[in-house]
Design a protein around this motif. Structure first.
Motif, mmCIF file in Angstrom:
data_model
loop_
_atom_site.group_PDB
_atom_site.id
_atom_site.type_symbol
_atom_site.label_atom_id
_atom_site.label_comp_id
_atom_site.label_asym_id
_atom_site.label_seq_id
_atom_site.Cartn_x
_atom_site.Cartn_y
_atom_site.Cartn_z
ATOM 1 N N TYR A 32 76.501 -87.692 12.999
ATOM 2 C CA TYR A 32 76.921 -88.386 11.779
ATOM 3 C C TYR A 32 77.601 -89.709 12.134
ATOM 4 O O TYR A 32 77.399 -90.722 11.464
ATOM 5 N N GLU A 33 78.377 -89.702 13.210
ATOM 6 C CA GLU A 33 79.000 -90.945 13.682
ATOM 7 C C GLU A 33 77.938 -91.988 14.008
ATOM 8 O O GLU A 33 78.057 -93.163 13.620
ATOM 9 N N ASP A 61 80.082 -77.761 10.116
ATOM 10 C CA ASP A 61 80.064 -79.077 10.772
ATOM 11 C C ASP A 61 80.577 -78.964 12.207
ATOM 12 O O ASP A 61 81.779 -79.106 12.483
ATOM 13 N N LEU A 94 78.865 -83.735 13.952
ATOM 14 C CA LEU A 94 79.767 -84.859 13.692
ATOM 15 C C LEU A 94 79.399 -86.065 14.550
ATOM 16 O O LEU A 94 79.484 -87.213 14.099
ATOM 17 N N LYS A 95 78.972 -85.811 15.777
ATOM 18 C CA LYS A 95 78.557 -86.908 16.663
ATOM 19 C C LYS A 95 77.312 -87.594 16.113
ATOM 20 O O LYS A 95 77.218 -88.836 16.137
ATOM 21 N N ASP A 121 87.264 -91.771 13.655
ATOM 22 C CA ASP A 121 87.176 -90.385 14.110
ATOM 23 C C ASP A 121 86.636 -89.497 12.998
ATOM 24 O O ASP A 121 87.065 -89.589 11.847
ATOM 25 N N ILE A 135 80.733 -80.029 16.350
ATOM 26 C CA ILE A 135 80.974 -81.302 17.039
ATOM 27 C C ILE A 135 79.675 -82.085 17.222
ATOM 28 O O ILE A 135 79.647 -83.299 16.963
ATOM 29 N N ASN A 157 87.711 -84.275 17.486
ATOM 30 C CA ASN A 157 86.808 -85.294 16.964
ATOM 31 C C ASN A 157 85.379 -85.125 17.476
ATOM 32 O O ASN A 157 85.057 -84.163 18.178
ATOM 33 N N GLN A 158 84.528 -86.064 17.117
ATOM 34 C CA GLN A 158 83.097 -85.999 17.422
ATOM 35 C C GLN A 158 82.796 -86.053 18.922
ATOM 36 O O GLN A 158 81.687 -85.739 19.353
ATOM 37 N N ASP A 159 83.794 -86.446 19.704
ATOM 38 C CA ASP A 159 83.620 -86.479 21.165
ATOM 39 C C ASP A 159 84.229 -85.261 21.842
ATOM 40 O O ASP A 159 84.315 -85.193 23.070
ATOM 41 N N THR A 162 78.771 -83.210 6.447
ATOM 42 C CA THR A 162 77.595 -83.925 6.965
ATOM 43 C C THR A 162 76.326 -83.720 6.148
ATOM 44 O O THR A 162 75.455 -84.584 6.137
#
Length: 217
Positions: free
Chosen positions: A117-118, A109, A114-115, A133, A111, A48-50, A71
């Protein structure tokens, strides 16, 4: 005489209560009327983004909505995820609710993307209990989940086409229950579909959860 009648009535009430408990003991009145669309979602493992591993076990006992996006998408993704944000806003304080957004472009994409984008999607939410997630991973695994797990791939690629040349760009959301079964598929661009999704989530949240040990009985 009055006392005797009270005893009879009390005995009758106890007897009637016992009868109804026996008759309806195996009935689950919390059960949603949604059909089971796929009872065999494959096991999965994504990041996931983390930077944390996310597997199907993280979603046992939860109702979650799955989708695919990327993204840098300028087409359907912004509208889809605006609607997904509406869904998340409604259930953000439900500990048994989650959203699982899969990238369909894991080659780009990362990490950190993605973070970022979160942060964009959760902008304005001060706190929440539900999880959202954004995951990446092996492209074959991601695409197989869309096609064979969530059944939301609306493309029909040539079976001999190389996976690196394939691209999933679907507007559909899959609703998964606490037993990790697909119970609904919704058009993420249609307002009426989102309204139905919101209603169906509520129904699934009210369903009883059977642990792995009880599912075999």
């Amino acid at each position: 005489m009055k006392k005797k009648w009270l005893i009879y009535i009390g005995f009758f009430v106890v007897l009637l209560t016992g009868y109804f408990i026996y008759v309806f003991k195996d009935n689950d009145f919390s059960q949603s009327n949604l059909p089971v669309i796929n009872n065999n979602i494959p096991a999965f493992s994504f990041i996931n983004q983390d930077g944390k591993k996310v597997t199907e076990r993280d979603f046992e006992g939860k109702v979650y909505v799955a989708e695919y996006f990327f993204t840098t998408c300028k087409g359907i993704c912004p509208r889809m995820n605006a609607n997904m944000r509406k869904v998340f806003d409604v259930y953000k304080n439900e500990k048994e609710f989650a959203v699982l957004s899969h990238t369909c472009m894991p080659e780009t994409d990362s990490i950190p993307l993605l973070k970022a984008y979160e942060a964009k999607m959760l902008n304005g939410i001060s706190s929440h209990i539900a999880t959202w997630d954004f995951v990446t991973g092996d492209k074959t695994a991601l695409y197989n989940m869309a096609r064979h797990g969530y059944l939301i791939d609306n493309n029909k690629p040539d079976s001999v086409q190389n996976i690196s040349d394939q691209f999933i760009h679907t507007q559909f959301f899959a609703l998964v229950d606490k037993q990790t079964r697909v119970r609904g598929i919704y058009d993420g661009l249609e307002e009426k579909e989102i309204e139905k999704l919101l209603k169906d989530i509520k129904g699934l949240l009210n369903e009883k959860y059977l642990t792995r040990s009880l599912k075999g009985f």
